[in-house]
Motif scaffolding. Structure first.
Motif, PDB file in Angstrom:
ATOM      1  N   TRP A  68      -1.364   5.407   3.400  1.00  0.00           N
ATOM      2  CA  TRP A  68      -2.373   4.413   3.794  1.00  0.00           C
ATOM      3  C   TRP A  68      -1.831   3.517   4.894  1.00  0.00           C
ATOM      4  N   LEU A 125       0.822  -1.211   0.000  1.00  0.00           N
ATOM      5  CA  LEU A 125       0.000   0.000   0.000  1.00  0.00           C
ATOM      6  C   LEU A 125       0.857   1.263   0.000  1.00  0.00           C
ATOM      7  N   GLY A 174      -8.521  -0.334   0.269  1.00  0.00           N
ATOM      8  CA  GLY A 174      -7.347  -0.673  -0.526  1.00  0.00           C
ATOM      9  C   GLY A 174      -6.650  -1.920  -0.020  1.00  0.00           C
ATOM     10  N   LEU A 175      -6.596  -2.085   1.300  1.00  0.00           N
ATOM     11  CA  LEU A 175      -5.970  -3.280   1.863  1.00  0.00           C
ATOM     12  C   LEU A 175      -6.781  -4.522   1.532  1.00  0.00           C
ATOM     13  N   ALA A 226      -8.159   3.502   2.937  1.00  0.00           N
ATOM     14  CA  ALA A 226      -7.001   2.619   3.135  1.00  0.00           C
ATOM     15  C   ALA A 226      -7.447   1.193   3.432  1.00  0.00           C
TER      16      ALA A 226
END
Length: 268
Positions: free
Chosen positions: A158, A154, A196-197, A193
């Motif tokens: 983030w 990432l 996104g993870l 974030a």
């Protein structure tokens, strides 16, 4: 235990309001200098000034006295610079690495003759966790190692907000003060974030199993997680019932907060 970390661009390589080179670039400069037999004090100074405040705040949660906390911070930076010199050390953001070094160093103090310097909260946590070592059990899980690798892919901003909100369990106000954001900006950044993870983890999971059926269901798993973990559709339910790998990945993502608190610090 020690919980109690909106920028212009999420992928910016710096943390907070520092507009200088990113941690990755500064680490490269340090390694280049060490490789040539010369230090790079400018790069080291930027890294120290950038992260010292947050690391000291964390060290003060471990130590009874601010002077002892400052000693702990100095030791953490010395060990980190030595690790970089030897070819190890942070591979991305420095702050999570430094905080982990602080924790490990405090544990060493607690096992030696400096135990009296530590707070009662830290000593209690260390004594309770020393026997069972739950982090090592979690690291034995391939799926949680996959989560750590996904976390490292990432953007640095983030990683920072995830570390402080999920691993350290800091409040939005505390994270805002550390990162130079507003509390609402922290909440918004943390949401993006986490998404996104989850996406990075699902991609890594699918790549690791190499099964076309799992690839087909990965998007459905992501959608189910976004709907507060509700599995809808017989096809996905049957797949999760019959595929142990995807079922484990699904459980990891449903319990992302607890998984990150345990797996990511130990993995780093």
């Amino acid at each position: 235990m020690l919980g109690s970390l909106e920028a212009a661009q999420d992928g910016d390589a710096t943390v907070g309001q520092d507009a200088g080179p990113g941690d990755d670039e500064l680490t490269r400069q340090l390694k280049d200098g060490y490789g040539c037999g010369t230090a790079n004090p400018a790069a080291g100074d930027i890294l120290y000034r950038r992260h010292r405040g947050a690391v000291l705040a964390y060290a003060q949660r471990c130590c009874r006295d601010v002077h002892d906390a400052e000693d702990l911070v100095s030791e953490a930076f010395i060990r980190t610079f030595q690790a970089v010199r030897s070819g190890a050390g942070p591979r991305g953001a420095w702050r999570p690495y430094l905080l982990t070094v602080v924790r490990h160093t405090a544990i060493e103090w607690g096992a030696g003759d400096r135990r009296a310097l530590l707070t009662a909260d830290f000593a209690s946590w260390w004594q309770q966790s020393a026997g069972s070592d739950p982090q090592q059990r979690l690291l034995a899980s391939e799926d949680r190692q996959l989560l750590v690798r996904s976390f490292n892919t990432l953007p640095e901003r983030w990683r920072a907000v995830l570390w402080h909100t999920l691993v350290e369990n800091d409040s939005p106000a505390e994270v805002a003060a550390l990162l130079g954001l507003t509390p609402s900006g922290v909440t918004s950044l943390a949401f993006r974030a986490r998404e996104g993870l989850r996406e990075a983890y699902l991609h890594a999971h699918v790549d690791s199993v190499g099964d076309d059926r799992c690839r087909h269901f990965s998007a459905m798993i992501g959608a189910a997680i976004r709907r507060s973990g509700a599995v809808r559709g017989r096809e996905l339910a049957r797949h999760l019932a019959g595929c142990g790998s995807c079922a484990r990945a699904y459980r990891e993502l449903v319990d992302l907060n607890a998984t990150m608190r345990a797996a990511v610090p130990a993995g780093l």
